[in-house]
Design a protein around this motif. Structure first.
Motif, PDB file in Angstrom:
ATOM      1  N   THR A   7       0.834  -1.194   0.000  1.00  0.00           N
ATOM      2  CA  THR A   7       0.000   0.000   0.000  1.00  0.00           C
ATOM      3  C   THR A   7       0.878   1.256   0.000  1.00  0.00           C
ATOM      4  O   THR A   7       0.598   2.218  -0.715  1.00  0.00           O
ATOM      5  CB  THR A   7      -0.957  -0.007   1.216  1.00  0.00           C
ATOM      6  OG1 THR A   7      -1.763  -1.192   1.155  1.00  0.00           O
ATOM      7  CG2 THR A   7      -1.853   1.218   1.231  1.00  0.00           C
ATOM      8  N   ASN A   8       1.948   1.232   0.790  1.00  0.00           N
ATOM      9  CA  ASN A   8       2.900   2.354   0.783  1.00  0.00           C
ATOM     10  C   ASN A   8       3.530   2.521  -0.596  1.00  0.00           C
ATOM     11  O   ASN A   8       3.684   3.639  -1.088  1.00  0.00           O
ATOM     12  CB  ASN A   8       4.001   2.136   1.822  1.00  0.00           C
ATOM     13  CG  ASN A   8       3.727   2.843   3.124  1.00  0.00           C
ATOM     14  OD1 ASN A   8       3.085   3.876   3.161  1.00  0.00           O
ATOM     15  ND2 ASN A   8       4.241   2.290   4.207  1.00  0.00           N
ATOM     16  N   GLY A   9       3.922   1.419  -1.206  1.00  0.00           N
ATOM     17  CA  GLY A   9       4.521   1.473  -2.537  1.00  0.00           C
ATOM     18  C   GLY A   9       3.561   2.033  -3.570  1.00  0.00           C
ATOM     19  O   GLY A   9       3.942   2.859  -4.412  1.00  0.00           O
ATOM     20  N   MET A  65      -4.761  12.356  -5.918  1.00  0.00           N
ATOM     21  CA  MET A  65      -4.399  12.811  -4.571  1.00  0.00           C
ATOM     22  C   MET A  65      -5.408  12.308  -3.538  1.00  0.00           C
ATOM     23  O   MET A  65      -5.026  11.907  -2.438  1.00  0.00           O
ATOM     24  CB  MET A  65      -4.287  14.337  -4.531  1.00  0.00           C
ATOM     25  CG  MET A  65      -3.119  14.882  -5.341  1.00  0.00           C
ATOM     26  SD  MET A  65      -1.521  14.071  -5.028  1.00  0.00           S
ATOM     27  CE  MET A  65      -1.290  14.388  -3.304  1.00  0.00           C
ATOM     28  N   THR A  66      -6.674  12.304  -3.908  1.00  0.00           N
ATOM     29  CA  THR A  66      -7.701  11.760  -3.009  1.00  0.00           C
ATOM     30  C   THR A  66      -7.443  10.263  -2.785  1.00  0.00           C
ATOM     31  O   THR A  66      -7.549   9.769  -1.655  1.00  0.00           O
ATOM     32  CB  THR A  66      -9.107  12.001  -3.583  1.00  0.00           C
ATOM     33  OG1 THR A  66      -9.281  13.416  -3.754  1.00  0.00           O
ATOM     34  CG2 THR A  66     -10.191  11.455  -2.669  1.00  0.00           C
ATOM     35  N   VAL A  69       1.279   6.543  -6.921  1.00  0.00           N
ATOM     36  CA  VAL A  69       0.128   7.429  -7.124  1.00  0.00           C
ATOM     37  C   VAL A  69       0.551   8.896  -6.951  1.00  0.00           C
ATOM     38  O   VAL A  69       0.118   9.769  -7.722  1.00  0.00           O
ATOM     39  CB  VAL A  69      -1.040   7.054  -6.176  1.00  0.00           C
ATOM     40  CG1 VAL A  69      -2.132   8.118  -6.175  1.00  0.00           C
ATOM     41  CG2 VAL A  69      -1.622   5.696  -6.571  1.00  0.00           C
ATOM     42  N   LEU A  70       1.402   9.171  -5.970  1.00  0.00           N
ATOM     43  CA  LEU A  70       1.880  10.542  -5.770  1.00  0.00           C
ATOM     44  C   LEU A  70       2.647  11.049  -6.994  1.00  0.00           C
ATOM     45  O   LEU A  70       2.442  12.175  -7.443  1.00  0.00           O
ATOM     46  CB  LEU A  70       2.763  10.625  -4.525  1.00  0.00           C
ATOM     47  CG  LEU A  70       2.050  10.476  -3.178  1.00  0.00           C
ATOM     48  CD1 LEU A  70       3.063  10.358  -2.048  1.00  0.00           C
ATOM     49  CD2 LEU A  70       1.100  11.637  -2.935  1.00  0.00           C
ATOM     50  N   VAL A  71       3.520  10.207  -7.515  1.00  0.00           N
ATOM     51  CA  VAL A  71       4.290  10.596  -8.704  1.00  0.00           C
ATOM     52  C   VAL A  71       3.358  10.803  -9.897  1.00  0.00           C
ATOM     53  O   VAL A  71       3.492  11.791 -10.644  1.00  0.00           O
ATOM     54  CB  VAL A  71       5.388   9.549  -9.016  1.00  0.00           C
ATOM     55  CG1 VAL A  71       6.025   9.808 -10.366  1.00  0.00           C
ATOM     56  CG2 VAL A  71       6.436   9.538  -7.901  1.00  0.00           C
TER      57      VAL A  71
END
Length: 180
Positions: free
Chosen positions: A53-55, A80-81, A60-62
């Motif tokens: 999930t962190n990965g 972002m959501t 997703v952020l990138v």
């Protein structure tokens, strides 16, 4: 509603959430359900899921930054959501795991031990700091205060990305020491 008013409306919420989440997580980290008579199996399947999930959050952020740089505001907003939802899911799984399982001790030695603890400590401290940053950044976007949103997003993004990536690194470094 005036844009500035929307930001002010959420300030107390942001402060409360930024204090409550780390305090509750710290308390729940020390709470073991078995100590309260709940006969629950350790949720030992969760660490690889919450590390993944962190990965995914990092990716997703990138992708969200790429979307906004290409001018796709709607995709940026959705990503972002989604990143916030992934972070909340991570937090729930992390707390559930630690409420049902004993903490795993890192077994590495030498310089790797120092590297692990440096990454772990910076990950933990920044994961606390990132809470108000994410919320302020998000509220500024909701308020359509994009000048102020961009200014804080330039701080929020790299810190959040660091937290997401180091979450995976911490998992990979400690995973050989999990008791199965």
């Amino acid at each position: 509603m005036e844009d500035n008013t929307l930001e002010k409306k959420y300030n107390k919420f942001i402060i409360a959430v930024s204090i409550v989440i780390p305090v509750v997580v710290a308390i729940l980290f020390g709470v073991k359900l078995k100590d309260f008579g709940f006969n629950v199996e350790p949720l030992s399947f969760l660490p690889p899921i919450y590390a993944t999930t962190n990965g995914i959050t990092a990716v997703v952020l990138v992708l969200a930054v790429m979307a906004i740089k290409r001018g796709n505001q709607k995709l940026h907003e959705r990503l972002m959501t989604f990143a916030i939802a992934l972070s909340v899911a991570f937090l729930v799984m992390y707390v559930a795991y630690h409420m049902t399982s004993d903490s795993t001790k890192y077994g590495g030695e030498g310089v790797l031990r120092y590297v692990y603890f440096f990454i772990l400590v910076t990950h933990i401290l920044l994961s606390i700091a990132i809470i108000p940053l994410v919320l302020i950044t998000y509220v500024r976007a909701l308020a359509k205060r994009f000048d102020r949103h961009r200014k804080i997003a330039k701080i929020t993004f790299p810190l959040w990305l660091y937290v997401a990536v180091t979450g995976v690194v911490v998992y990979l470094m400690i995973s050989p020491y999990y008791v199965h």
